[in-house]
Design a protein around this motif. Structure first.
Motif, mmCIF file in Angstrom:
data_model
loop_
_atom_site.group_PDB
_atom_site.id
_atom_site.type_symbol
_atom_site.label_atom_id
_atom_site.label_comp_id
_atom_site.label_asym_id
_atom_site.label_seq_id
_atom_site.Cartn_x
_atom_site.Cartn_y
_atom_site.Cartn_z
ATOM 1 N N VAL A 151 11.551 13.792 -4.341
ATOM 2 C CA VAL A 151 11.160 12.707 -5.246
ATOM 3 C C VAL A 151 10.819 11.429 -4.480
ATOM 4 O O VAL A 151 9.921 10.676 -4.887
ATOM 5 N N ASN A 152 11.493 11.183 -3.354
ATOM 6 C CA ASN A 152 11.163 9.991 -2.562
ATOM 7 C C ASN A 152 9.766 10.092 -1.967
ATOM 8 O O ASN A 152 9.051 9.091 -1.850
ATOM 9 N N LEU A 153 9.378 11.305 -1.584
ATOM 10 C CA LEU A 153 8.022 11.519 -1.066
ATOM 11 C C LEU A 153 7.001 11.305 -2.181
ATOM 12 O O LEU A 153 5.969 10.648 -1.969
ATOM 13 N N HIS A 154 7.283 11.834 -3.377
ATOM 14 C CA HIS A 154 6.382 11.614 -4.517
ATOM 15 C C HIS A 154 6.212 10.120 -4.775
ATOM 16 O O HIS A 154 5.094 9.625 -4.949
ATOM 17 N N GLU A 155 7.340 9.408 -4.794
ATOM 18 C CA GLU A 155 7.311 7.965 -5.040
ATOM 19 C C GLU A 155 6.453 7.257 -3.998
ATOM 20 O O GLU A 155 5.599 6.423 -4.325
ATOM 21 N N SER A 156 6.669 7.604 -2.736
ATOM 22 C CA SER A 156 5.945 6.947 -1.656
ATOM 23 C C SER A 156 4.444 7.187 -1.764
ATOM 24 O O SER A 156 3.633 6.273 -1.591
ATOM 25 N N CYS A 157 4.067 8.422 -2.066
ATOM 26 C CA CYS A 157 2.636 8.759 -2.185
ATOM 27 C C CYS A 157 1.990 8.024 -3.353
ATOM 28 O O CYS A 157 0.868 7.505 -3.232
ATOM 29 N N ILE A 158 2.679 7.985 -4.483
ATOM 30 C CA ILE A 158 2.131 7.316 -5.671
ATOM 31 C C ILE A 158 1.958 5.816 -5.406
ATOM 32 O O ILE A 158 0.914 5.239 -5.729
ATOM 33 N N MET A 159 2.966 5.200 -4.806
ATOM 34 C CA MET A 159 2.875 3.768 -4.523
ATOM 35 C C MET A 159 1.821 3.470 -3.467
ATOM 36 O O MET A 159 1.125 2.452 -3.531
ATOM 37 N N THR A 160 1.665 4.376 -2.497
ATOM 38 C CA THR A 160 0.631 4.192 -1.471
ATOM 39 C C THR A 160 -0.756 4.290 -2.095
ATOM 40 O O THR A 160 -1.662 3.509 -1.761
ATOM 41 N N MET A 161 -0.925 5.240 -3.011
ATOM 42 C CA MET A 161 -2.212 5.355 -3.701
ATOM 43 C C MET A 161 -2.506 4.092 -4.509
ATOM 44 O O MET A 161 -3.651 3.615 -4.545
ATOM 45 N N ALA A 162 -1.480 3.550 -5.141
ATOM 46 C CA ALA A 162 -1.664 2.306 -5.903
ATOM 47 C C ALA A 162 -2.086 1.174 -4.975
ATOM 48 O O ALA A 162 -2.982 0.381 -5.298
ATOM 49 N N ARG A 163 -1.463 1.117 -3.810
ATOM 50 C CA ARG A 163 -1.795 0.052 -2.853
ATOM 51 C C ARG A 163 -3.238 0.172 -2.387
ATOM 52 O O ARG A 163 -3.964 -0.827 -2.303
ATOM 53 N N TYR A 164 -3.691 1.391 -2.113
ATOM 54 C CA TYR A 164 -5.070 1.560 -1.655
ATOM 55 C C TYR A 164 -6.083 1.324 -2.765
ATOM 56 O O TYR A 164 -7.202 0.889 -2.503
ATOM 57 N N ARG A 165 -5.680 1.578 -4.002
ATOM 58 C CA ARG A 165 -6.560 1.229 -5.125
ATOM 59 C C ARG A 165 -6.792 -0.284 -5.148
ATOM 60 O O ARG A 165 -7.898 -0.750 -5.439
ATOM 61 N N LEU A 166 -5.737 -1.022 -4.853
ATOM 62 C CA LEU A 166 -5.871 -2.478 -4.801
ATOM 63 C C LEU A 166 -6.718 -2.906 -3.607
ATOM 64 O O LEU A 166 -7.576 -3.792 -3.728
ATOM 65 N N PHE A 167 -6.496 -2.271 -2.458
ATOM 66 C CA PHE A 167 -7.297 -2.594 -1.274
ATOM 67 C C PHE A 167 -8.782 -2.390 -1.543
ATOM 68 O O PHE A 167 -9.628 -3.172 -1.109
ATOM 69 N N GLU A 168 -9.092 -1.327 -2.282
ATOM 70 C CA GLU A 168 -10.501 -1.036 -2.587
ATOM 71 C C GLU A 168 -11.131 -2.138 -3.449
ATOM 72 O O GLU A 168 -12.343 -2.308 -3.450
ATOM 73 N N LYS A 169 -10.285 -2.866 -4.180
ATOM 74 C CA LYS A 169 -10.778 -3.972 -5.006
ATOM 75 C C LYS A 169 -10.696 -5.314 -4.274
ATOM 76 O O LYS A 169 -10.963 -6.362 -4.850
ATOM 77 N N GLY A 170 -10.303 -5.244 -3.003
ATOM 78 C CA GLY A 170 -10.195 -6.468 -2.220
ATOM 79 C C GLY A 170 -8.916 -7.247 -2.472
ATOM 80 O O GLY A 170 -8.828 -8.432 -2.155
ATOM 81 N N ILE A 171 -7.900 -6.579 -3.064
ATOM 82 C CA ILE A 171 -6.628 -7.225 -3.361
ATOM 83 C C ILE A 171 -5.600 -6.788 -2.324
ATOM 84 O O ILE A 171 -5.300 -5.598 -2.198
ATOM 85 N N ARG A 172 -5.072 -7.728 -1.592
ATOM 86 C CA ARG A 172 -4.076 -7.388 -0.576
ATOM 87 C C ARG A 172 -2.738 -7.060 -1.232
ATOM 88 O O ARG A 172 -2.352 -7.667 -2.232
ATOM 89 N N ALA A 173 -2.050 -6.089 -0.656
ATOM 90 C CA ALA A 173 -0.762 -5.668 -1.197
ATOM 91 C C ALA A 173 0.126 -5.147 -0.076
ATOM 92 O O ALA A 173 -0.362 -4.585 0.897
ATOM 93 N N VAL A 174 1.418 -5.347 -0.228
ATOM 94 C CA VAL A 174 2.410 -4.838 0.720
ATOM 95 C C VAL A 174 3.371 -3.951 -0.058
ATOM 96 O O VAL A 174 3.832 -4.314 -1.138
ATOM 97 N N GLN A 175 3.663 -2.788 0.484
ATOM 98 C CA GLN A 175 4.500 -1.810 -0.185
ATOM 99 C C GLN A 175 5.913 -1.848 0.369
ATOM 100 O O GLN A 175 6.118 -1.858 1.583
ATOM 101 N N LEU A 176 6.906 -1.868 -0.525
ATOM 102 C CA LEU A 176 8.312 -1.788 -0.141
ATOM 103 C C LEU A 176 8.971 -0.753 -1.037
ATOM 104 O O LEU A 176 9.458 -1.062 -2.122
ATOM 105 N N TYR A 177 8.913 0.507 -0.613
ATOM 106 C CA TYR A 177 9.471 1.614 -1.382
ATOM 107 C C TYR A 177 8.875 1.665 -2.796
ATOM 108 O O TYR A 177 7.719 2.019 -2.967
ATOM 109 N N ASP A 178 9.645 1.284 -3.828
ATOM 110 C CA ASP A 178 9.143 1.380 -5.209
ATOM 111 C C ASP A 178 8.594 0.056 -5.722
ATOM 112 O O ASP A 178 8.525 -0.183 -6.918
ATOM 113 N N CYS A 179 8.193 -0.791 -4.804
ATOM 114 C CA CYS A 179 7.758 -2.135 -5.167
ATOM 115 C C CYS A 179 6.479 -2.491 -4.417
ATOM 116 O O CYS A 179 6.283 -2.082 -3.270
ATOM 117 N N LEU A 180 5.615 -3.239 -5.079
ATOM 118 C CA LEU A 180 4.430 -3.787 -4.429
ATOM 119 C C LEU A 180 4.498 -5.307 -4.498
ATOM 120 O O LEU A 180 4.811 -5.879 -5.546
#
Length: 202
Positions: A147-176
């Motif tokens: 489940v921790n791997l699932h969480e990490s992948c989902i949050m990483t995908m969310a972060r890259y979705r933001l990067f694609e829109k030019g929005i900077r983001a930093v990931q901290l486990y279950d938090c952006l």
């Protein structure tokens, strides 16, 4: 760096932020807010936290659809609103004990350690934690070891979705941590990321 990397041990994304204390302990130490101010600019970031992420993701993976982040899972499990923040924090702590203990004996030991109540007998502790464990199991079933791997992948995908829109983001486990005002609908962002991730692991 705050852009992040991947931890070989747990396969969870991490960055410098993971090792930074929330509150400064030593005079020359940079705490979490200092690093975020340096990266985004002072006061130009906000925290988007995925409440009860482990149980939410376990439930979503079980059901095959996203369980909305707009719902407070701890209140759902508790059945009624909490009387205080302290009551909610205690309930949250018991959920963690039950989710990550291999059996009832280890759960009782973990409870005594977490709440520093070594004088409580096994039966008394069990009366407190067993109903909560039952509600948690009914809500999301067994907690998958990945489940921790699932969480990490989902949050990483969310972060890259933001990067694609030019929005900077930093990931901290279950938090952006994101640029202030950069995300209009956090739940929709995570839901879309969950759907994308699930399409890869079917």
């Amino acid at each position: 760096n705050l852009e992040g990397d991947m931890c070989n041990f747990s396969c969870r994304a991490y960055s410098e932020l993971c090792g930074a204390r929330k509150v400064q302990k030593f005079p020359d130490e940079l705490c979490r807010n200092d690093l975020l101010d340096e990266y985004f600019g002072k006061g130009r970031w906000e925290e988007l936290d995925l409440n009860a992420s482990i149980y939410r993701i376990a439930r979503s993976c079980r059901d095959g659809k996203w369980y909305s982040a707009r719902t407070d899972i701890y209140e759902t499990l508790h059945g009624v609103p909490f009387a205080s923040r302290e009551d909610r924090d205690e309930f949250k702590g018991i959920c963690m004990v039950m989710a990550f203990s291999s059996d009832m004996n280890s759960a009782c030991r973990a409870y005594r350690k977490k709440f520093d109540c070594w004088n409580m007998d096994h039966v008394s502790v069990r009366k407190i934690i067993e109903p909560i464990g039952g509600a948690l199991y009914e809500f999301c079933g067994s907690i998958d070891t990945d489940v921790n791997l699932h969480e990490s992948c989902i949050m990483t995908m969310a972060r890259y979705r933001l990067f694609e829109k030019g929005i900077r983001a930093v990931q901290l486990y279950d938090c952006l941590f994101v640029e202030k005002g950069g995300v209009d609908d956090f739940d929709a962002l995570i839901s879309d990321s969950f759907d994308e991730y699930r399409s890869y692991i079917k």
